[in-house]
Design a protein around this motif. Structure first.
Motif, PDB file in Angstrom:
ATOM      1  N   SER A 212       0.824  -1.214   0.000  1.00  0.00           N
ATOM      2  CA  SER A 212       0.000   0.000   0.000  1.00  0.00           C
ATOM      3  C   SER A 212       0.854   1.258   0.000  1.00  0.00           C
ATOM      4  O   SER A 212       0.356   2.352  -0.212  1.00  0.00           O
ATOM      5  CB  SER A 212      -0.988   0.007   1.173  1.00  0.00           C
ATOM      6  N   SER A 213       2.168   1.078   0.243  1.00  0.00           N
ATOM      7  CA  SER A 213       3.040   2.247   0.315  1.00  0.00           C
ATOM      8  C   SER A 213       4.355   1.966  -0.417  1.00  0.00           C
ATOM      9  O   SER A 213       5.016   0.963  -0.144  1.00  0.00           O
ATOM     10  CB  SER A 213       3.286   2.567   1.790  1.00  0.00           C
TER      11      SER A 213
ATOM     12  N   HIS B 248       8.095   3.603  -1.755  1.00  0.00           N
ATOM     13  CA  HIS B 248       9.063   4.683  -1.515  1.00  0.00           C
ATOM     14  C   HIS B 248      10.137   4.617  -2.603  1.00  0.00           C
ATOM     15  O   HIS B 248      10.710   3.557  -2.848  1.00  0.00           O
ATOM     16  CB  HIS B 248       9.685   4.489  -0.130  1.00  0.00           C
TER      17      HIS B 248
ATOM     18  N   ALA C 225       6.978   1.827   4.598  1.00  0.00           N
ATOM     19  CA  ALA C 225       6.853   1.453   3.175  1.00  0.00           C
ATOM     20  C   ALA C 225       6.794  -0.076   3.038  1.00  0.00           C
ATOM     21  O   ALA C 225       7.415  -0.802   3.815  1.00  0.00           O
ATOM     22  CB  ALA C 225       8.036   1.998   2.385  1.00  0.00           C
ATOM     23  N   ASP C 226       6.031  -0.543   2.053  1.00  0.00           N
ATOM     24  CA  ASP C 226       5.972  -1.987   1.760  1.00  0.00           C
ATOM     25  C   ASP C 226       6.908  -2.348   0.614  1.00  0.00           C
ATOM     26  O   ASP C 226       7.288  -3.496   0.457  1.00  0.00           O
ATOM     27  CB  ASP C 226       4.543  -2.373   1.344  1.00  0.00           C
TER      28      ASP C 226
ATOM     29  N   ARG D 124       1.497   6.612  -9.269  1.00  0.00           N
ATOM     30  CA  ARG D 124       0.241   7.099  -8.664  1.00  0.00           C
ATOM     31  C   ARG D 124      -0.911   6.968  -9.667  1.00  0.00           C
ATOM     32  O   ARG D 124      -2.029   6.621  -9.292  1.00  0.00           O
ATOM     33  CB  ARG D 124       0.398   8.564  -8.240  1.00  0.00           C
TER      34      ARG D 124
ATOM     35  N   ALA E 234      -2.439   3.403  -3.851  1.00  0.00           N
ATOM     36  CA  ALA E 234      -1.167   3.305  -3.134  1.00  0.00           C
ATOM     37  C   ALA E 234      -0.642   4.699  -2.786  1.00  0.00           C
ATOM     38  O   ALA E 234      -0.870   5.665  -3.507  1.00  0.00           O
ATOM     39  CB  ALA E 234      -0.141   2.575  -4.001  1.00  0.00           C
ATOM     40  N   SER E 235       0.074   4.768  -1.657  1.00  0.00           N
ATOM     41  CA  SER E 235       0.786   5.996  -1.314  1.00  0.00           C
ATOM     42  C   SER E 235       2.194   5.886  -1.901  1.00  0.00           C
ATOM     43  O   SER E 235       2.886   4.890  -1.688  1.00  0.00           O
ATOM     44  CB  SER E 235       0.824   6.114   0.211  1.00  0.00           C
TER      45      SER E 235
ATOM     46  N   THR F 160       5.879   7.831  -2.322  1.00  0.00           N
ATOM     47  CA  THR F 160       6.699   8.936  -1.819  1.00  0.00           C
ATOM     48  C   THR F 160       8.087   8.885  -2.453  1.00  0.00           C
ATOM     49  O   THR F 160       8.553   7.835  -2.889  1.00  0.00           O
ATOM     50  CB  THR F 160       6.841   8.872  -0.291  1.00  0.00           C
TER      51      THR F 160
END
Ligand SMILES: [Zn+2]
Length: 272
Positions: free
Chosen positions: A39-40, A42, A60-61, A248, A254-255, A257
Motif C-alpha cells: 500500500s506504500s 518509496h 513502506a511496503d 500514482r 497506493a501511497s 513517496t
C-alpha cells in the motif's frame, strides 16, 4: 486498499520493461514475494542504509531504487557487510525491493528525458536509439533560445539538488550553446557518439580525468562539445518524481513517496 506485489510488478514492467536493460545490468525484484501486499511505495536513487532505514521507518511496503543493490555476484548476505545488512533489514521489516535501472533510463520518460525536459530542451532524441521509437540512452535537444555555457551551468545548478561536488564545466563561460546532449548518470562511454560530438555541450556525470581531458582538447580544436559534469545522484534524482507520478496514476490506492535524502557519496568539498 493494498495491491498484491505481483500487480505492482506488472505496472513497473509496463513502465520500465526489463527487456530494455543493458546486458550487464540487474534490474528487478531483490527482496519480497509477489504475494505480499503493497500500500506504500518509496522511491530512492540508491538502496543505501540511510534510505532503506527511512523507508522502513515510514512503513513502506516496497522500495523502488534506481541503482541495483546487488549488481555483481555475491557469495554472502552476512550482516558484516552493508549489502547483507541491507537485505536483512528489508526482509526483517517485510519490505520488498525492486530496482529499475537502465530499463528506466531508456524509456520515453526515463532519467535523461526527464532531465532534458526540465532544462527546457525541445525536439528530443536519444544519443543511442533503443529498439522502440523515442527510446534509447541519453537525449539530445535544442534550447528555444541560445544561451551561454556559463548561464546554462547556472541553470543546471539551480535545477539539481545541491551536492558537495557542485557543477563543473570545461569550456569558456561565454561560449554560445543551443544544441545540448545529456546523459543522466555516468555518460563518458558516449563521448564519441556522433550526436554528442555534434552538440555544443554534453552534460553528464562521473567524467574521469582522461576522457574529460581528451574531450576538452577536441572541443578546443572546434571538434566536440564543451562539458558540464554534475552529481550522478542528482542527475537521476530528478526522475524519481516523474516515476512516482506514473505509479500514482497506475496504482491510485497506493501511497507513493520520493526520498529527499541526499545519497550522493560526497559529504563535503573544500574549495581552494
Ligand atoms: Zn546511475
Amino acid at each position: 486498499m493494498p495491491y498484491p506485489l505481483a500487480e505492482v510488478l506488472s505496472v513497473t514492467e509496463k513502465l520500465w520493461p526489463v527487456a530494455g536493460a543493458e546486458g550487464w545490468d540487474a534490474p528487478g525484484l531483490v527482496t519480497g514475494s509477489p504475494d505480499q501486499q503493497v500500500s506504500s511505495i518509496h522511491l530512492v536513487v540508491d538502496a543505501v542504509a540511510e534510505s532503506l532505514d527511512e523507508a522502513v521507518a515510514a512503513g513502506a511496503d516496497l522500495v523502488i531504487a534506481h541503482h541495483p543493490l546487488l549488481l555483481r555476484g555475491v557469495t554472502s548476505v552476512a550482516e558484516t557487510q552493508y549489502k547483507g545488512a541491507a537485505v536483512a533489514t528489508l526482509i526483517r521489516a517485510g519490505v520488498a525491493l525492486l530496482s529499475a535501472h537502465t530499463n528506466a533510463d531508456v524509456v520515453a520518460d526515463g532519467t535523461s528525458a526527464v532531465f532534458a525536459r526540465k532544462l527546457g530542451l525541445e525536439s528530443l532524441r536519444p544519443i543511442v536509439p533503443g529498439a522502440a521509437d523515442g527510446t534509447g540512452i541519453g537525449r539530445v535537444g535544442t534550447l528555444a533560445k541560445a544561451t551561454t555555457l556559463g548561464r546554462l551551468a547556472r541553470q543546471v545548478a539551480e535545477l539539481l539538488p545541491p551536492t558537495a561536488g557542485g557543477v563543473r564545466v570545461a569550456g569558456s563561460y561565454e561560449l554560445p550553446v543551443r544544441e545540448i546532449a545529456l546523459c543522466g548518470g555516468a555518460g563518458d562511454a558516449y563521448l564519441a557518439e556522433p550526436a554528442v560530438r555534434a552538440a555544443d555541450v554534453y552534460i553528464t556525470s562521473d567524467l574521469r580525468h582522461h576522457p574529460a581531458s581528451e574531450a576538452r582538447e577536441q572541443h578546443l580544436r572546434g571538434a566536440g562539445p564543451a562539458l558540464i559534469d554534475v552529481s550522478h545522484w542528482a542527475s537521476e534524482w530528478l526522475w524519481l518524481e516523474t516515476a512516482a507520478d506514473q505509479l500514482r496514476g497506475a496504482l491510485p490506492e497506493a501511497s507513493v513517496t520520493v526520498s529527499e535524502l541526499r545519497t550522493d557519496p560526497w559529504d563535503f568539498a573544500v574549495v581552494q
